[in-house]
Design a protein around this motif. Structure first.
Motif, PDB file in Angstrom:
ATOM      1  N   GLN A  71       0.826  -1.214   0.000  1.00 50.12           N
ATOM      2  CA  GLN A  71       0.000   0.000   0.000  1.00 50.12           C
ATOM      3  C   GLN A  71       0.859   1.262   0.000  1.00 50.12           C
ATOM      4  OE1 GLN A  71      -3.266   0.779  -0.143  1.00 50.12           O
ATOM      5  NE2 GLN A  71      -2.795   2.934   0.190  1.00 50.12           N
ATOM      6  N   ASP A  72       0.463   2.258  -0.812  1.00 50.71           N
ATOM      7  CA  ASP A  72       1.113   3.571  -0.752  1.00 50.71           C
ATOM      8  C   ASP A  72       0.732   4.227   0.577  1.00 50.71           C
ATOM      9  OD1 ASP A  72       2.254   5.948  -2.822  1.00 50.71           O
ATOM     10  OD2 ASP A  72       1.181   6.597  -1.026  1.00 50.71           O
ATOM     11  N   LEU A  73       1.742   4.411   1.430  1.00 50.13           N
ATOM     12  CA  LEU A  73       1.442   4.880   2.782  1.00 50.13           C
ATOM     13  C   LEU A  73       1.143   6.376   2.820  1.00 50.13           C
ATOM     14  CD1 LEU A  73       3.905   2.667   4.866  1.00 50.13           C
ATOM     15  CD2 LEU A  73       1.435   2.390   4.528  1.00 50.13           C
ATOM     16  N   VAL A 118       7.015  -6.431  -0.619  1.00 56.65           N
ATOM     17  CA  VAL A 118       6.659  -6.154   0.769  1.00 56.65           C
ATOM     18  C   VAL A 118       5.144  -5.969   0.904  1.00 56.65           C
ATOM     19  CG1 VAL A 118       6.995  -4.470   2.649  1.00 56.65           C
ATOM     20  CG2 VAL A 118       8.908  -5.060   1.153  1.00 56.65           C
ATOM     21  N   GLY A 119       4.609  -6.355   2.063  1.00 51.91           N
ATOM     22  CA  GLY A 119       3.203  -6.109   2.385  1.00 51.91           C
ATOM     23  C   GLY A 119       2.292  -6.711   1.326  1.00 51.91           C
ATOM     24  N   ALA A 120       1.375  -5.895   0.831  1.00 48.70           N
ATOM     25  CA  ALA A 120       0.452  -6.394  -0.195  1.00 48.70           C
ATOM     26  C   ALA A 120       1.188  -6.777  -1.468  1.00 48.70           C
ATOM     27  CB  ALA A 120      -0.619  -5.352  -0.496  1.00 48.70           C
ATOM     28  N   GLY A 121       2.406  -6.284  -1.652  1.00 43.59           N
ATOM     29  CA  GLY A 121       3.229  -6.732  -2.790  1.00 43.59           C
ATOM     30  C   GLY A 121       3.540  -8.213  -2.665  1.00 43.59           C
ATOM     31  N   GLY A 145       4.549  -3.931  11.429  1.00 45.75           N
ATOM     32  CA  GLY A 145       5.446  -2.779  11.574  1.00 45.75           C
ATOM     33  C   GLY A 145       4.694  -1.464  11.568  1.00 45.75           C
ATOM     34  N   ILE A 146       3.496  -1.453  10.953  1.00 41.32           N
ATOM     35  CA  ILE A 146       2.666  -0.242  10.988  1.00 41.32           C
ATOM     36  C   ILE A 146       1.343  -0.532  11.713  1.00 41.32           C
ATOM     37  CG2 ILE A 146       3.690   0.988   9.040  1.00 41.32           C
ATOM     38  CD1 ILE A 146       1.405  -0.168   7.277  1.00 41.32           C
ATOM     39  N   GLY A 147       1.389  -1.515  12.615  1.00 43.20           N
ATOM     40  CA  GLY A 147       0.211  -1.756  13.466  1.00 43.20           C
ATOM     41  C   GLY A 147      -0.956  -2.408  12.767  1.00 43.20           C
ATOM     42  N   ALA A 150      -2.375  -8.930   8.438  1.00 46.38           N
ATOM     43  CA  ALA A 150      -2.205  -9.234   7.011  1.00 46.38           C
ATOM     44  C   ALA A 150      -3.492  -8.987   6.230  1.00 46.38           C
ATOM     45  CB  ALA A 150      -1.800 -10.688   6.851  1.00 46.38           C
ATOM     46  N   ASP A 151      -3.306  -8.608   4.968  1.00 49.41           N
ATOM     47  CA  ASP A 151      -4.421  -8.621   4.019  1.00 49.41           C
ATOM     48  C   ASP A 151      -3.897  -9.180   2.708  1.00 49.41           C
ATOM     49  OD1 ASP A 151      -3.151  -6.468   2.668  1.00 49.41           O
ATOM     50  OD2 ASP A 151      -4.212  -5.010   3.903  1.00 49.41           O
ATOM     51  N   SER A 152      -4.609  -8.954   1.642  1.00 46.34           N
ATOM     52  CA  SER A 152      -4.265  -9.464   0.300  1.00 46.34           C
ATOM     53  C   SER A 152      -4.049 -10.983   0.301  1.00 46.34           C
ATOM     54  CB  SER A 152      -3.070  -8.711  -0.312  1.00 46.34           C
ATOM     55  OG  SER A 152      -1.934  -8.788   0.496  1.00 46.34           O
ATOM     56  N   GLU A 175      10.010  -9.395  10.121  1.00 43.37           N
ATOM     57  CA  GLU A 175      11.419  -9.241   9.743  1.00 43.37           C
ATOM     58  C   GLU A 175      11.613  -9.469   8.244  1.00 43.37           C
ATOM     59  OE1 GLU A 175      13.208 -10.901  13.996  1.00 43.37           O
ATOM     60  OE2 GLU A 175      13.035 -12.237  12.290  1.00 43.37           O
ATOM     61  N   LYS A 176      12.636  -8.774   7.702  1.00 46.13           N
ATOM     62  CA  LYS A 176      12.951  -8.992   6.284  1.00 46.13           C
ATOM     63  C   LYS A 176      13.468 -10.409   6.102  1.00 46.13           C
ATOM     64  CE  LYS A 176      14.294  -4.285   5.186  1.00 46.13           C
ATOM     65  NZ  LYS A 176      15.399  -3.375   4.844  1.00 46.13           N
ATOM     66  N   PHE A 177      13.229 -10.971   4.930  1.00 47.38           N
ATOM     67  CA  PHE A 177      13.888 -12.221   4.561  1.00 47.38           C
ATOM     68  C   PHE A 177      14.354 -12.123   3.115  1.00 47.38           C
ATOM     69  CE2 PHE A 177      10.220 -14.204   2.359  1.00 47.38           C
ATOM     70  CZ  PHE A 177       9.153 -13.532   2.930  1.00 47.38           C
TER      71      PHE A 177
END
Ligand SMILES: CC(C)(COP(=O)(O)OP(=O)(O)OC[C@H]1O[C@@H](n2cnc3c(N)ncnc32)[C@H](O)[C@@H]1OP(=O)(O)O)[C@@H](O)C(=O)NCCC(=O)NCCSC(=O)/C=C1/CC=CC=CO1
Length: 269
Positions: A71-73, A118-121, A145-147, A150-152, A175-177
């Motif tokens: 998502q564009d934050l 990342v995220g929805a990506g 990380g932004i409270g 998960a979605d998508s 965490e990143k992987f």
């Protein structure tokens, strides 16, 4: 905002095989972060290529350094300021239809993950059937990380891909992987240098586009069915699917080719 002269999503056909469609998220300066404009353009593009009978495989990729950072934050912050009670309407309005469109198509979909995912990506990448990733890229769920949760589709797709235990860890800790982690966990098929990601994905797509398209559609449906049904129902579903494929030219000819000791060729019917 997207660059006004650049479309948010590019749709093209592979030069080598026009049965392969390539859909490119095109906000490179913002790592293909998902605005409403980009989400709507992506849904239109996915509907266009999956609805086109001449397309037999689809590649989804990102332009520039990233695949998609979710998502564009900036846009989300504006939505929160305007009205927190509607700020997440985009999940039902955009994310859910997108994930259903990608997972629901009968055509094989390959995510060419050229950079950060990342995220929805990550949700978009996991909605695809196969994934090829660039060496050294970062994956992350990022939601907590932004409270957020998960979605998508990630609550299901990540757990299906890496197991409940690891999915819980990835979603809770955020965490990143690495691409190499992702390959070791079975989440991506190939990890290649960044410049080879699209060629590798196109190679897979061309192979699938030259294959038994109707059998692939049955495989995709059966995998989804098998994930949520008991074994007796799965066995029935498989029996019905094989019976449907019995009438296809691809199956009948491939059996005859095998018996004639010839390599099979498929027409997708
Ligand atoms: C770890 C990062 C992915 C990459 O870090 P790095 O390589 O250092 O690159 P950056 O300099 O941070 O980023 C490059 C430019 O892209 C812009 N950008 C990156 N991510 C976003 C984003 N999500 N939204 C908007 N813009 C983004 C960044 O600002 C840079 O541009 P400028 O130089 O012009 O400033 C790192 O970028 C990162 O952690 N990004 C955030 C990841 C994230 O939290 N994504 C959102 C997850 S939530 C989600 O996907 C879904 C929803 C659903 C619906 C509603 C609301 C929220 O979430």
């Amino acid at each position: 905002m997207s660059d006004p002269v650049q479309p948010a999503v590019l749709v093209a056909r592979d030069d080598t095989d026009p049965a392969v469609a390539v859909v490119t998220l095109n906000r490179p300066a913002k790592y293909n972060a998902l605005t409403v404009e980009l989400k709507e353009a992506l849904l239109t593009a996915v509907a266009e290529v999956t609805g086109d009978e001449s397309v037999r495989a689809v590649v989804i990729t990102g332009s520039g350094k990233a695949f998609c950072v979710g998502q564009d934050l900036g846009e989300h912050a504006t939505a929160l300021e305007n009205d927190p009670s509607t700020a997440f309407d985009t999940v039902r309005e955009h994310y859910n239809p997108l994930i259903l469109a990608i997972t629901g198509t009968a055509k094989p979909v390959i995510a060419a993950i050229n950079g950060a995912c990342v995220g929805a990506g990550l949700g978009l990448a996991l909605a695809a059937d196969l994934r090829v990733a660039a060496e050294g890229l970062s994956f992350a769920t990022a939601f907590t990380g932004i409270g957020l949760t998960a979605d998508s589709g990630l609550s299901a797709s990540l757990a299906h891909a890496v197991g409940v235990s690891r999915a819980t860890e990835l979603l809770l800790l955020g965490e990143k992987f690495t691409a190499e982690d992702a390959r070791n966990w079975g989440l991506v098929r190939d990890v290649v240098p960044a410049e080879d990601v699209l060629p590798a994905a196109l190679g897979l797509a061309r192979r699938l586009a030259a294959g038994p398209t109707r059998a692939y559609a049955e495989v995709k449906t059966a995998i989804r069915f098998g994930a949520v049904n008991e074994l007796p129902a799965v066995l029935e579903h498989e029996a019905d699917a094989q019976a449907r494929l019995a009438g296809t030219t691809d199956h009948q000819r491939a059996v005859a080719d095998f018996l004639a000791k010839k390599a099979p060729t498929f027409e997708g019917r």
